[in-house]
Scaffold this motif. Sequence first.
Motif, PDB file in Angstrom:
ATOM      1  N   CYS A   8      -3.209   8.856  -4.363  1.00 43.42           N
ATOM      2  CA  CYS A   8      -2.133   8.674  -3.386  1.00 43.42           C
ATOM      3  C   CYS A   8      -1.067   9.732  -3.627  1.00 43.42           C
ATOM      4  CB  CYS A   8      -1.544   7.276  -3.534  1.00 43.42           C
ATOM      5  SG  CYS A   8      -0.134   6.991  -2.448  1.00 43.42           S
ATOM      6  N   ALA A  10       1.837   9.638  -2.490  1.00 37.77           N
ATOM      7  CA  ALA A  10       3.152   8.998  -2.553  1.00 37.77           C
ATOM      8  C   ALA A  10       3.423   8.430  -3.948  1.00 37.77           C
ATOM      9  CB  ALA A  10       3.260   7.902  -1.508  1.00 37.77           C
ATOM     10  N   CYS A  11       2.460   7.687  -4.504  1.00 35.90           N
ATOM     11  CA  CYS A  11       2.723   7.004  -5.772  1.00 35.90           C
ATOM     12  C   CYS A  11       1.823   7.490  -6.902  1.00 35.90           C
ATOM     13  CB  CYS A  11       2.605   5.494  -5.598  1.00 35.90           C
ATOM     14  SG  CYS A  11       0.918   4.905  -5.379  1.00 35.90           S
ATOM     15  N   CYS A  30      -3.740   3.614   0.372  1.00 33.50           N
ATOM     16  CA  CYS A  30      -3.449   3.372  -1.029  1.00 33.50           C
ATOM     17  C   CYS A  30      -3.363   1.867  -1.285  1.00 33.50           C
ATOM     18  CB  CYS A  30      -2.132   4.038  -1.401  1.00 33.50           C
ATOM     19  SG  CYS A  30      -1.563   3.624  -3.063  1.00 33.50           S
ATOM     20  N   GLN A  32      -1.966   0.473  -3.725  1.00 35.54           N
ATOM     21  CA  GLN A  32      -0.696   0.105  -4.343  1.00 35.54           C
ATOM     22  C   GLN A  32       0.443   0.062  -3.332  1.00 35.54           C
ATOM     23  OE1 GLN A  32      -0.324  -0.842  -7.536  1.00 35.54           O
ATOM     24  NE2 GLN A  32      -2.525  -0.599  -7.836  1.00 35.54           N
ATOM     25  N   CYS A  33       0.568   1.145  -2.523  1.00 39.76           N
ATOM     26  CA  CYS A  33       1.744   1.243  -1.652  1.00 39.76           C
ATOM     27  C   CYS A  33       1.366   1.338  -0.179  1.00 39.76           C
ATOM     28  CB  CYS A  33       2.598   2.442  -2.077  1.00 39.76           C
ATOM     29  SG  CYS A  33       1.846   4.041  -1.664  1.00 39.76           S
TER      30      CYS A  33
HETATM   31 ZN   LIG Z   1       0.405   4.854  -3.146  1.00 40.63          ZN
END
Ligand SMILES: [Zn+2]
Length: 112
Positions: A8, A10-11, A30, A32-33
């Motif tokens: 990802c 982003a994270c 993703c 997670q996010c």
């Molecule tokens: Zn993420």
Amino acid sequence: MPIYEYECLACGRITSALIMKPAEEKEVRCKQCQGARLKRVLSRVVLHKSESQRLAEFDTRAPQDDSYYKDDRNIGMWAKKRLNELGTDLGPSLDETIEKARSGKILDDMDL
Ligand SMILES: [Zn+2]
């Protein structure tokens, strides 16, 4: 089966996805996010690392939402983690065990 790992943007977490046809790759998010900006990673090292990371971070006692249980890979991961916690040796029969978990038969075989 083509299981790809995505990082990802982003994270930085790794998400694995089973891609049966190219169009599905665009729908990978993703875990997670829920970020949609993912970069495919090909390294086996990354794949192993992320697998163990996911197992390490995975809590079988935490409540999961419905979408979680719709993902077969999560069911397999749950079984792996649970078997680890129970001290069960994850040997060559692991794939068979995971298949049982996915089909629900593992509950007949094990007293969890
Ligand atoms: Zn993420």
